[in-house]
Design an enzyme around this catalytic site. Structure first.
Site, PDB file in Angstrom:
ATOM      1  N   TYR A   1       0.855  -1.190   0.000  1.00  0.00           N
ATOM      2  CA  TYR A   1       0.000   0.000   0.000  1.00  0.00           C
ATOM      3  C   TYR A   1       0.888   1.236   0.000  1.00  0.00           C
ATOM      4  O   TYR A   1       1.865   1.308   0.735  1.00  0.00           O
ATOM      5  CB  TYR A   1      -0.871  -0.005   1.258  1.00  0.00           C
TER       6      TYR A   1
ATOM      7  N   GLU B   1      -3.313   7.569  -4.152  1.00  0.00           N
ATOM      8  CA  GLU B   1      -3.134   6.251  -3.526  1.00  0.00           C
ATOM      9  C   GLU B   1      -2.887   5.184  -4.582  1.00  0.00           C
ATOM     10  O   GLU B   1      -3.547   5.183  -5.622  1.00  0.00           O
ATOM     11  CB  GLU B   1      -4.421   5.922  -2.745  1.00  0.00           C
TER      12      GLU B   1
END
Ligand code: GDP
Ligand code: MN
Length: 381
Positions: A103, A191
């Site tokens: 992530y 993101e």
């Protein structure tokens, strides 16, 4: 402003981040055509393009071995609803072989008042659960916006993701580039989840999410042009076009206020008296009865709203203009719930006269008005 994954992927690619070549489609036929073009021997992934995460878990991300299977996945995904949003477009990308899913994100952090880079080895579809249950698996670094992200900062973050130096170097470059894209487009969030490593040692972005700060759009027309009105909340679109700031919330006290500060204070007071605001709505500083009419339309279109509270502090905004707008609105359509009006300031006397003529009453005290609006929840108008 939310961007779709397919738009965010282009911005990441333009910023030099490795993202598999993909295309977007609105019909199963197009999906089959793109699958034949980009898929090669490895097949494709078909992905719903909606402004929400969790698409994988909702069945909106499917792997297909060939163009035919891609077409049948597209038939299932196009038109499905994910978290209340209808899928009108799908992304078609070649399947990447995944060894690990990490992530990576850059966000604006209120606490440090800086951009913060967040990384975790526990990437993939369960990052929200990781954040809730094992927050120690997520590493954060606040960036000094005067200097941007420094090379050693990117490297130390990349070491949180990988042990193999070849992967670390690639991840560090991606982290620096993501920070550059983030500032370039005026994002509040950028993101990549998953940031995948492949069995042959490459690091790739397989998903992309960018939220652009609305206040950055005026000087970035090319980014503003990416806005997809059909994917946004219709009430928020209507409000923006009318020059109102409107954010829908979960409560049942509809609030119509002038000025963002007073709107926040009003919402606080609604909560203080045991209620829940149904929205934030700032009609702005001008006096325009038409704005008031549009505001009331938007508020009353929300079926959760059980009472409507006006809180106007007249300065540049003239209370009589607001009163005219309220009277015109209730003549034009049925509000259907109790209405509590508090106004004070410029031309308040004229306003009270206008309202009384129409059979309405106005309060001067803010506490009293808010309390009343909270009490009247559930009562018939
Ligand atoms: P989200 O659920 O909305 O975040 O959608 P993602 O694009 O992140 O996809 C969800 C999951 O699908 C990922 O975490 C991967 O496990 C899987 N996935 C997505 N793209 C690929 C791909 O190219 N190859 C493989 N093997 N899996 C993929
Ligand atoms: Mn994802």
């Amino acid at each position: 402003m939310n961007l779709h994954e397919y738009q965010a992927r282009v911005l990441l690619r333009d910023g030099g981040i490795p993202v598999p070549e993909a295309d977007v489609a609105v019909s199963p036929e197009e999906v089959a055509e793109i699958a034949g073009r980009v898929g090669g021997d490895g097949g494709v992934v078909v992905k719903a393009q909606v402004h929400t995460g969790g698409r994988g878990k909702a069945g909106g991300v499917k792997l297909a071995k060939d163009a035919e299977e891609a077409r049948s996945h597209a038939e299932a995904i196009l038109g499905m609803t994910i978290k209340g949003l209808r899928v009108d477009k799908v992304l078609v990308a070649p399947i990447a072989d995944i060894a690990t899913e990490s992530y990576l994100a850059v966000i604006i952090d209120r606490e440090s008042q800086r951009p913060v880079v967040m990384v975790s080895r526990a990437g993939g579809v369960d990052i929200e659960e990781v954040a809730a249950a094992t927050p120690e698996k997520i590493f954060r670094l606040a960036i000094d916006p005067r200097y941007g992200i420094l090379q050693h900062e990117a490297m130390s973050l990349a070491f949180k993701l990988f042990d193999d130096i070849k992967l670390v170097r690639q991840a560090a470059a991606i982290i620096s580039k993501l920070y550059a894209v983030f500032t370039h487009v005026g994002a509040s969030l950028a993101e990549i989840n998953p940031l995948a490593s492949t069995p042959d040692g490459a690091v790739l972005a397989l998903d992309a999410k960018i939220v652009v700060d609305d206040n950055e759009l005026d000087r970035r027309p090319a980014i503003e042009a990416l806005r997809d009105l059909s994917a946004e909340d219709p009430a928020e679109v209507e409000a923006r076009e009318a020059g109102l700031s409107y954010v829908k919330l979960e409560g049942n006290v509809g609030c119509c206020v002038n000025g963002a500060g007073l709107a926040m204070a009003t919402m606080d007071l609604v909560k203080y008296y045991g209620g829940e605001p149904a929205n934030f709505l700032d009609i702005g500083g001008s006096s325009n009865p038409q704005k008031v009419i549009t505001a009331l339309k938007i508020i009353s279109a929300d079926s959760n709203v059980q009472s409507v509270l006006f809180n106007i502090f007249g300065g540049i905004t003239r209370c009589d203009d607001v009163a005219k707008g309220i009277v015109a609105a209730i003549e034009e359509f049925e509000l259907g719930r109790p209405l509590v009006i508090r106004l004070t300031g410029t031309n308040e006397r004229e306003a009270v006269q206008i309202l009384e003529k129409a059979g309405l009453t106005a309060l001067l005290d803010m506490d009293e008005a808010v309390q009343k609006a909270v009490e009247m929840v559930g009562e018939v108008a």
